[in-house]
Design an enzyme around this catalytic site. Structure first.
Site, PDB file in Angstrom:
ATOM      1  N   GLY A 135       0.796  -1.225   0.000  1.00 37.48           N
ATOM      2  CA  GLY A 135       0.000   0.000   0.000  1.00 37.48           C
ATOM      3  C   GLY A 135       0.823   1.267   0.000  1.00 37.48           C
ATOM      4  O   GLY A 135       0.394   2.296  -0.501  1.00 37.48           O
ATOM      5  N   GLU A 136       1.989   1.219   0.600  1.00 38.95           N
ATOM      6  CA  GLU A 136       2.709   2.471   0.849  1.00 38.95           C
ATOM      7  C   GLU A 136       4.004   2.630   0.071  1.00 38.95           C
ATOM      8  O   GLU A 136       4.448   3.750  -0.170  1.00 38.95           O
ATOM      9  CB  GLU A 136       2.979   2.599   2.363  1.00 38.95           C
ATOM     10  CG  GLU A 136       1.663   2.760   3.103  1.00 38.95           C
ATOM     11  CD  GLU A 136       1.763   2.649   4.609  1.00 38.95           C
ATOM     12  OE1 GLU A 136       2.078   3.655   5.226  1.00 38.95           O
ATOM     13  OE2 GLU A 136       1.486   1.564   5.162  1.00 38.95           O
TER      14      GLU A 136
HETATM   15 MO1  MOS Z   1      -0.781   4.150   7.207  1.00 43.53          MO
HETATM   16  S1  MOS Z   1       0.325   5.862   7.655  1.00 43.53           S
HETATM   17  O1  MOS Z   1       0.250   2.955   7.757  1.00 43.53           O
HETATM   18  O2  MOS Z   1      -2.203   4.265   8.090  1.00 43.53           O
END
Ligand code: MOS
Length: 727
Positions: free
Chosen positions: A693-694
């Site tokens: 996701g990141e």
């Molecule tokens: Mo995300 S900053 O890991 O919610």
């Protein structure tokens, strides 16, 4: 049937989302609903001496106005609770501009908003500390350091290095800008509270609300079937949601409280402003001898997330004999901070990868080659091996797909009409994290399997992931598996949707639940007197692709359950963290290659091409994966070129709408080539997903900044890279 894992699967909730059938927090309209609207402080620090609510109370439709002088009772946050460190309306202190000092409740949202504008407050104003740029070094959170045996200090290691580079970079606050602004609908029935809200961790949110409202944890249910974006800001429960629930309790009617877009900028946390200095020492061939990373991050007095950008970046990325990381926090009277997608990694890797590009320039080593010369197979401080690391493959494939070989090292070498064209690259790293998790699988007599977990789908595709994994495990078409999440009353042990960990953590739990449900189905088939398999030896009965089979007889589970008169058979699967006997480190990796164009006369920077290649382990849904990675890379364009919110001396954010806080739109976004290696990590789980996701956001800004340098010869170290800095 071939496995659906890794294929392109449409979102199971796609049709509902595009037809308005998906109901978000503010879409609920219970009988007797009232509407709340926040009143926020308009000074940066001080106390509220008095408030005049008489005009608001007399305004049309107003039911109540709550203030510190007529508070809604809330308990203070517990030591384990995240977010702000105080409860709103419990005292007259103003900790930051935008702090909630009132709630107006009325019959319509418009009446509540209009009446809120009539509330006035008289303040005793105190000077507010708002500028990170003006603040000196903050308080150290502790030094992470490793030095070679014969080295006295990092300063000595840097001083004896033939080549050194020092880079100080900075960025202002950034905001989450979820499509769905924060909003809550709170409904009490007797002493039972149901809260519809966007929550990254519904079970933790329910526990927080219960504790702050002083009710038993079993009395609160949080429902977030659909959430319009959560990047960290929906992990805590902010005062707005607590006040909504408290107002509903006080008034004995359901209350909905939705923030305006502008209120979201202050009533919930932002990514902290941060200033970082990287010092690199190297041999003339670019081999690193020393790395020092010093950071000063904004930490609001009102509480917030601690910005520690060195820990998961400089401490793990390159082989370096001498490393020192000092992460300091500067207390300011600013609105709360909170983790925001790749919360420390995005700024941390911007610093490190900008410095590495400066080292490439200083040593005249190609940026990819420089990174290969410093390739780490274990983390340089603790010496633990990476579970899997295929970053070298990311570099090779990315360079090929992008055409890195055509890059000219000398800045300002390439033009296209009035545009200066440059290329840059950067490495990305993000922790892979598997949390303990639970899920439930239920064979139903309507011929469907229900897979449930109390995690959350923030728009990532987690709901579809549950269906894909259930279908794969049970040998069923994806359409035969119904999935559910986003409800705190689902089996305990749902993981929070943060840290790119939902898939990594929940997949093993779903697999365990499905396996246990199959065992339960087989047991029921031999035990139930109405079953065609009654009395058989369980060892002769097997489940295969939705059918229970024994001795030449084969019955689908729906028919079997109906024959037995049993509506469903279910089981829960609980899984822990990964078995890690070798104590390895789990990380995802990536490489971004970027081309930019900078206008020769106006300085306007445009990203014209991006190729990003990732090592994220096994992928469950190719379509969702592309969306997640591409979305993150686009966010990186915002990080590099657009997103910034300076705070004025009076404590006011300079930008607080989408007209002045800029995020990338289609016109800012070129075609983005995202690619991932199909390399499962066998150490993290049976499936081998590492999470994605990141990581797409990590280092994208550095690749863009490095390309801007290659195009122009100008190194911009204060983000965002705007045209005024390139002229
Ligand atoms: Mo995300 S900053 O890991 O919610």
């Amino acid at each position: 049937m071939t496995s659906p894992i890794g294929r392109e699967t449409d979102r199971v909730d796609g049709p509902l989302k595009v037809t308005g059938g998906a109901r978000y927090a503010a879409d609920h309209r219970p009988e007797g609903l009232l509407h709340g609207y926040l009143v926020q402080a308009t000074v940066g620090k001080g106390t509220v001496r008095a408030m005049d609510v008489s005009r608001a109370e007399a305004a049309p439709g107003v039911v109540a106005v709550f203030t510190p002088f007529r508070p809604l009772p809330l308990n203070p946050p517990g030591p384990q609770q995240s977010g702000e460190n105080y409860s709103a309306l419990q005292d007259t202190s103003v900790r930051f501009r935008g702090q909630v000092i009132g709630v107006v409740v009325a019959d319509t949202a418009e009446h509540a908003r209009d009446a809120a504008a009539l509330v006035t407050a008289d303040y005793a104003v105190a000077p507010a500390r708002t500028s990170l740029a003006d603040a000196g070094p903050g308080a150290s959170t502790g030094v992470l350091q490793k030095l070679a045996p014969d080295v006295a200090s990092i300063e000595a290691a840097l001083a004896s290095s033939p080549v050194t580079v020092t880079t100080t970079v900075s960025q202002n606050a950034q905001h989450h800008i979820a499509m769905e602004p924060h909003g809550t609908t709170s409904v009490w029935v007797d002493d039972q509270l149901t809260v519809y809200m966007g929550a990254q961790a519904p079970q933790q949110a329910a526990a927080t609300i219960a504790s702050r409202l002083g009710v038993d944890a079993t009395k609160v249910r949080v429902i977030c079937r659909y959430t319009g974006g959560g990047f960290g800001q929906r992990s805590p429960v902010w005062n707005e949601a607590l006040l909504c629930a408290a107002a509903a309790r006080a008034l004995g009617r359901p209350v909905k409280l939705v923030l305006s877009r502008e209120q979201v900028f202050t009533a919930i946390g932002h990514r902290a402003a941060v200033r970082q200095t990287i010092r690199l020492g190297a041999r003339t061939d670019g081999t690193l001898l020393a790395l020092a990373h010093d950071t000063d991050g904004e930490l609001p007095a009102a509480g917030g997330w601690r910005m520690l950008p060195g820990r998961d970046t400089s401490a793990v990325t390159y082989r370096t004999p001498n490393i020192r990381i000092d992460q300091r926090l500067v207390t300011l009277d600013t609105p709360p901070t909170w983790s925001m997608r790749a919360p420390a990694e995005a700024p941390g890797m911007f610093a490190l990868e900008t410095a590495m590009d400066e080292l490439a320039v200083a040593t005249e080593v190609d940026p990819v080659e420089l990174r290969l010369r410093n390739y780490a197979t274990e983390d340089p401080i603790e010496g633990r091996r990476f579970s899997t690391k295929h970053l070298d493959e990311c570099y090779r494939i990315g360079a090929e797909r992008f055409g890195w070989g055509k890059r000219q090292a000398r800045p300002r070498s390439r033009t296209d009409g009035d545009w200066l064209v440059g290329m840059g690259m950067a490495s990305a790293i993000y922790p892979a994290w598997r949390q303990p998790a639970s899920a439930r699988a239920r064979f139903r007599d309507d011929g469907r399997v229900l897979v449930s977990s109390a995690t959350s789908d923030l728009g990532t595709g987690a709901l579809t992931m549950l269906a894909v994994i259930g279908a794969d495990e049970l040998g069923l078409p994806v359409g035969e598996v119904v999935s559910e999440l986003g409800d705190s009353t689902l089996p305990p042990g749902g993981v929070g949707a943060y840290g790119s960990s939902v898939t990594t953590s929940t997949v093993p739990a779903v697999q365990a639940a499905c396996r246990a449900a199959v065992a339960a189905l087989v047991r029921a088939a031999v035990d139930n007197p109405r079953s065609p398999f009654t009395g058989r030896d369980p060892a002769t009965v097997r489940y295969r692709r939705g059918r229970v089979e024994s001795g030449g007889r084969s019955v689908d589970y729906g028919t079997l359950l109906r024959a037995m008169g049993v509506p469903h058979v279910e089981a829960v699967g609980d899984t822990g963290p990964p078995d890690n006997p070798s104590q390895c480190r789990f990380h995802c990796f990536g490489a971004h290659f970027c081309e930019v164009r900078v206008h020769r006369l106006t300085g306007e920077p445009r990203v014209s091409r991006v190729t990003s290649v990732f090592d994220v382990g096994k992928v469950v849904n190719a379509k969702a994966t592309r969306g997640q990675l591409m979305g993150s890379v686009i966010w990186g364009i915002g990080h590099a070129l657009l997103e910034s919110d300076p705070i004025e001396r009076n404590g006011r954010f300079a930008a607080a709408t989408l007209a002045d806080y800029l995020v990338p739109v289609h016109a800012d976004t070129p075609d983005i080539d995202v690619h991932w290696l199909d390399r499962p990590d066998p150490h993290i789980s049976e499936l081998g997903a590492k999470g994605l996701g990141e990581i797409g956001l990590v280092s994208t800004a550095a690749a863009i900044g490095n390309a801007v340098f290659n195009a122009t010869g100008v190194r911009v170290r204060d983000l965002p890279i705007t045209l005024d800095k390139l002229l």
